[in-house]
Design a protein around this motif. Structure first.
Motif, PDB file in Angstrom:
ATOM      1  N   PHE A   7      12.719  -8.628   3.553  1.00  0.00           N
ATOM      2  CA  PHE A   7      11.272  -8.794   3.641  1.00  0.00           C
ATOM      3  C   PHE A   7      10.572  -7.939   2.588  1.00  0.00           C
ATOM      4  CE2 PHE A   7       7.087  -7.513   5.165  1.00  0.00           C
ATOM      5  CZ  PHE A   7       6.500  -8.752   5.423  1.00  0.00           C
ATOM      6  N   LYS A   8      11.017  -6.694   2.452  1.00  0.00           N
ATOM      7  CA  LYS A   8      10.417  -5.787   1.466  1.00  0.00           C
ATOM      8  C   LYS A   8      10.582  -6.342   0.048  1.00  0.00           C
ATOM      9  CE  LYS A   8      11.024  -1.465   4.008  1.00  0.00           C
ATOM     10  NZ  LYS A   8      11.658  -0.140   3.992  1.00  0.00           N
ATOM     11  N   GLU A   9      11.782  -6.838  -0.253  1.00  0.00           N
ATOM     12  CA  GLU A   9      12.046  -7.387  -1.586  1.00  0.00           C
ATOM     13  C   GLU A   9      11.142  -8.581  -1.887  1.00  0.00           C
ATOM     14  OE1 GLU A   9      16.238  -8.181  -1.637  1.00  0.00           O
ATOM     15  OE2 GLU A   9      16.764  -6.059  -1.815  1.00  0.00           O
ATOM     16  N   GLU A  10      11.006  -9.475  -0.913  1.00  0.00           N
ATOM     17  CA  GLU A  10      10.143 -10.649  -1.096  1.00  0.00           C
ATOM     18  C   GLU A  10       8.677 -10.231  -1.201  1.00  0.00           C
ATOM     19  OE1 GLU A  10      11.046 -13.795  -1.767  1.00  0.00           O
ATOM     20  OE2 GLU A  10      13.077 -13.000  -1.804  1.00  0.00           O
ATOM     21  N   ALA A  11       8.284  -9.245  -0.419  1.00  0.00           N
ATOM     22  CA  ALA A  11       6.906  -8.750  -0.472  1.00  0.00           C
ATOM     23  C   ALA A  11       6.622  -8.135  -1.839  1.00  0.00           C
ATOM     24  CB  ALA A  11       6.674  -7.726   0.643  1.00  0.00           C
ATOM     25  N   LEU A  12       7.570  -7.411  -2.377  1.00  0.00           N
ATOM     26  CA  LEU A  12       7.401  -6.811  -3.701  1.00  0.00           C
ATOM     27  C   LEU A  12       7.301  -7.879  -4.783  1.00  0.00           C
ATOM     28  CD1 LEU A  12       9.814  -3.777  -3.361  1.00  0.00           C
ATOM     29  CD2 LEU A  12       7.329  -3.692  -3.590  1.00  0.00           C
ATOM     30  N   LYS A  13       8.132  -8.914  -4.670  1.00  0.00           N
ATOM     31  CA  LYS A  13       8.058 -10.015  -5.638  1.00  0.00           C
ATOM     32  C   LYS A  13       6.690 -10.688  -5.578  1.00  0.00           C
ATOM     33  CE  LYS A  13      12.963 -11.228  -5.652  1.00  0.00           C
ATOM     34  NZ  LYS A  13      13.952 -12.232  -5.222  1.00  0.00           N
ATOM     35  N   LEU A  14       6.215 -10.940  -4.359  1.00  0.00           N
ATOM     36  CA  LEU A  14       4.918 -11.568  -4.188  1.00  0.00           C
ATOM     37  C   LEU A  14       3.808 -10.682  -4.759  1.00  0.00           C
ATOM     38  CD1 LEU A  14       3.331 -13.974  -3.045  1.00  0.00           C
ATOM     39  CD2 LEU A  14       3.171 -12.709  -0.875  1.00  0.00           C
ATOM     40  N   SER A  15       3.897  -9.388  -4.512  1.00  0.00           N
ATOM     41  CA  SER A  15       2.864  -8.475  -5.013  1.00  0.00           C
ATOM     42  C   SER A  15       2.885  -8.402  -6.542  1.00  0.00           C
ATOM     43  CB  SER A  15       3.021  -7.076  -4.404  1.00  0.00           C
ATOM     44  OG  SER A  15       4.137  -6.404  -4.932  1.00  0.00           O
ATOM     45  N   ASP A  16       4.054  -8.576  -7.133  1.00  0.00           N
ATOM     46  CA  ASP A  16       4.141  -8.616  -8.596  1.00  0.00           C
ATOM     47  C   ASP A  16       3.431  -9.855  -9.139  1.00  0.00           C
ATOM     48  OD1 ASP A  16       5.614  -6.272  -8.702  1.00  0.00           O
ATOM     49  OD2 ASP A  16       7.556  -7.299  -8.817  1.00  0.00           O
ATOM     50  N   GLU A  17       3.513 -10.940  -8.383  1.00  0.00           N
ATOM     51  CA  GLU A  17       2.928 -12.201  -8.829  1.00  0.00           C
ATOM     52  C   GLU A  17       1.417 -12.281  -8.607  1.00  0.00           C
ATOM     53  OE1 GLU A  17       5.094 -15.307  -6.850  1.00  0.00           O
ATOM     54  OE2 GLU A  17       7.002 -14.689  -7.725  1.00  0.00           O
ATOM     55  N   ILE A  18       0.961 -11.867  -7.411  1.00  0.00           N
ATOM     56  CA  ILE A  18      -0.450 -12.088  -7.081  1.00  0.00           C
ATOM     57  C   ILE A  18      -1.239 -10.796  -6.865  1.00  0.00           C
ATOM     58  CG2 ILE A  18       0.036 -14.355  -6.086  1.00  0.00           C
ATOM     59  CD1 ILE A  18      -0.325 -13.087  -3.297  1.00  0.00           C
ATOM     60  N   GLY A  19      -0.573  -9.662  -6.926  1.00  0.00           N
ATOM     61  CA  GLY A  19      -1.262  -8.393  -6.716  1.00  0.00           C
ATOM     62  C   GLY A  19      -1.013  -7.850  -5.324  1.00  0.00           C
ATOM     63  N   VAL A  20      -1.165  -6.546  -5.211  1.00  0.00           N
ATOM     64  CA  VAL A  20      -0.841  -5.859  -3.954  1.00  0.00           C
ATOM     65  C   VAL A  20      -1.799  -6.268  -2.844  1.00  0.00           C
ATOM     66  CG1 VAL A  20      -0.534  -3.610  -2.853  1.00  0.00           C
ATOM     67  CG2 VAL A  20       0.117  -3.912  -5.230  1.00  0.00           C
ATOM     68  N   LYS A  21      -3.075  -6.273  -3.133  1.00  0.00           N
ATOM     69  CA  LYS A  21      -4.080  -6.545  -2.097  1.00  0.00           C
ATOM     70  C   LYS A  21      -3.902  -7.934  -1.491  1.00  0.00           C
ATOM     71  CE  LYS A  21      -9.028  -6.273  -1.244  1.00  0.00           C
ATOM     72  NZ  LYS A  21     -10.341  -5.985  -1.823  1.00  0.00           N
ATOM     73  N   LYS A  22      -3.773  -8.947  -2.352  1.00  0.00           N
ATOM     74  CA  LYS A  22      -3.616 -10.319  -1.861  1.00  0.00           C
ATOM     75  C   LYS A  22      -2.302 -10.496  -1.116  1.00  0.00           C
ATOM     76  CE  LYS A  22      -6.458 -12.800  -5.202  1.00  0.00           C
ATOM     77  NZ  LYS A  22      -6.461 -13.817  -6.268  1.00  0.00           N
TER      78      LYS A  22
END
Length: 91
Positions: A7-22
Protein backbone atom coordinates in the motif's frame (compact mmCIF):
# COMPACT_ATOMS: atom_id res chain seq x y z
CA UNK A 1 -3.11 2.63 11.68
CA UNK A 2 -0.67 0.16 10.14
CA UNK A 3 -0.36 0.08 6.35
CA UNK A 4 1.11 -2.73 4.27
CA UNK A 5 4.35 -2.28 2.40
CA UNK A 6 2.50 -2.71 -0.90
CA UNK A 7 0.00 0.00 0.00
CA UNK A 8 2.81 2.41 0.91
CA UNK A 9 4.63 1.70 -2.36
CA UNK A 10 1.49 2.31 -4.43
CA UNK A 11 0.69 5.44 -2.42
CA UNK A 12 4.19 6.77 -3.07
CA UNK A 13 3.88 6.06 -6.79
CA UNK A 14 0.54 7.86 -6.88
CA UNK A 15 1.95 10.83 -4.97
CA UNK A 16 4.82 11.03 -7.46
CA UNK A 17 2.29 11.22 -10.28
CA UNK A 18 -0.37 13.56 -8.90
CA UNK A 19 1.19 15.14 -5.81
CA UNK A 20 1.07 14.40 -2.12
CA UNK A 21 -2.07 16.36 -1.28
CA UNK A 22 -4.24 14.84 -4.01
CA UNK A 23 -2.91 11.32 -3.41
CA UNK A 24 -3.58 11.57 0.32
CA UNK A 25 -7.14 12.76 -0.34
CA UNK A 26 -7.81 9.98 -2.88
CA UNK A 27 -6.43 7.30 -0.56
CA UNK A 28 -8.12 8.66 2.56
CA UNK A 29 -4.91 9.05 4.54
CA UNK A 30 -3.42 12.04 6.28
CA UNK A 31 -1.21 14.36 4.23
CA UNK A 32 1.59 14.26 6.82
CA UNK A 33 1.59 10.45 6.80
CA UNK A 34 2.23 10.31 3.07
CA UNK A 35 4.71 13.16 3.33
CA UNK A 36 6.63 11.27 6.04
CA UNK A 37 6.75 8.16 3.84
CA UNK A 38 8.19 10.24 0.99
CA UNK A 39 10.80 11.80 3.28
CA UNK A 40 11.86 8.39 4.57
CA UNK A 41 12.06 7.00 1.02
CA UNK A 42 14.22 9.90 -0.10
CA UNK A 43 16.51 9.58 2.93
CA UNK A 44 16.88 5.82 2.34
CA UNK A 45 17.68 6.38 -1.34
CA UNK A 46 20.28 8.98 -0.42
CA UNK A 47 21.89 6.63 2.12
CA UNK A 48 22.06 3.80 -0.42
CA UNK A 49 23.68 6.12 -2.93
CA UNK A 50 26.70 6.53 -0.65
CA UNK A 51 27.10 2.87 0.28
CA UNK A 52 29.84 0.85 -1.38
CA UNK A 53 31.26 -2.63 -1.12
CA UNK A 54 34.57 -3.33 0.60
CA UNK A 55 36.25 -3.79 -2.78
CA UNK A 56 34.87 -0.47 -4.02
CA UNK A 57 36.03 1.25 -0.83
CA UNK A 58 39.54 -0.22 -1.15
CA UNK A 59 39.72 0.85 -4.78
CA UNK A 60 38.56 4.36 -3.87
CA UNK A 61 41.11 4.62 -1.05
CA UNK A 62 43.91 3.52 -3.39
CA UNK A 63 42.78 6.07 -5.97
CA UNK A 64 42.66 8.86 -3.36
CA UNK A 65 46.08 7.93 -1.97
CA UNK A 66 47.56 8.11 -5.48
CA UNK A 67 45.91 11.46 -6.10
CA UNK A 68 47.16 12.72 -2.72
CA UNK A 69 50.73 11.72 -3.61
CA UNK A 70 50.45 13.54 -6.95
CA UNK A 71 49.18 16.68 -5.26
CA UNK A 72 51.93 16.57 -2.64
CA UNK A 73 54.54 16.36 -5.42
CA UNK A 74 52.93 19.27 -7.26
CA UNK A 75 52.85 21.26 -4.03
CA UNK A 76 56.55 20.58 -3.42
CA UNK A 77 57.37 21.72 -6.95
CA UNK A 78 55.41 24.93 -6.43
CA UNK A 79 57.16 25.57 -3.11
CA UNK A 80 60.56 25.10 -4.78
CA UNK A 81 59.57 27.43 -7.62
CA UNK A 82 58.35 30.04 -5.15
CA UNK A 83 61.66 29.82 -3.30
CA UNK A 84 63.60 30.15 -6.56
CA UNK A 85 61.68 33.26 -7.65
CA UNK A 86 61.82 34.80 -4.18
CA UNK A 87 65.62 34.47 -4.20
CA UNK A 88 65.77 35.98 -7.68
CA UNK A 89 63.76 39.05 -6.58
CA UNK A 90 66.09 39.71 -3.64
CA UNK A 91 69.12 40.13 -5.92
Amino acid sequence: MKYSKEFKEEALKLSDEIGVKKAAQQLGIQYYTLSDWRSKRNADAKAKKFQMTDDEAKLRITELERKNAELRKANDILKDALGFFAKDRKK
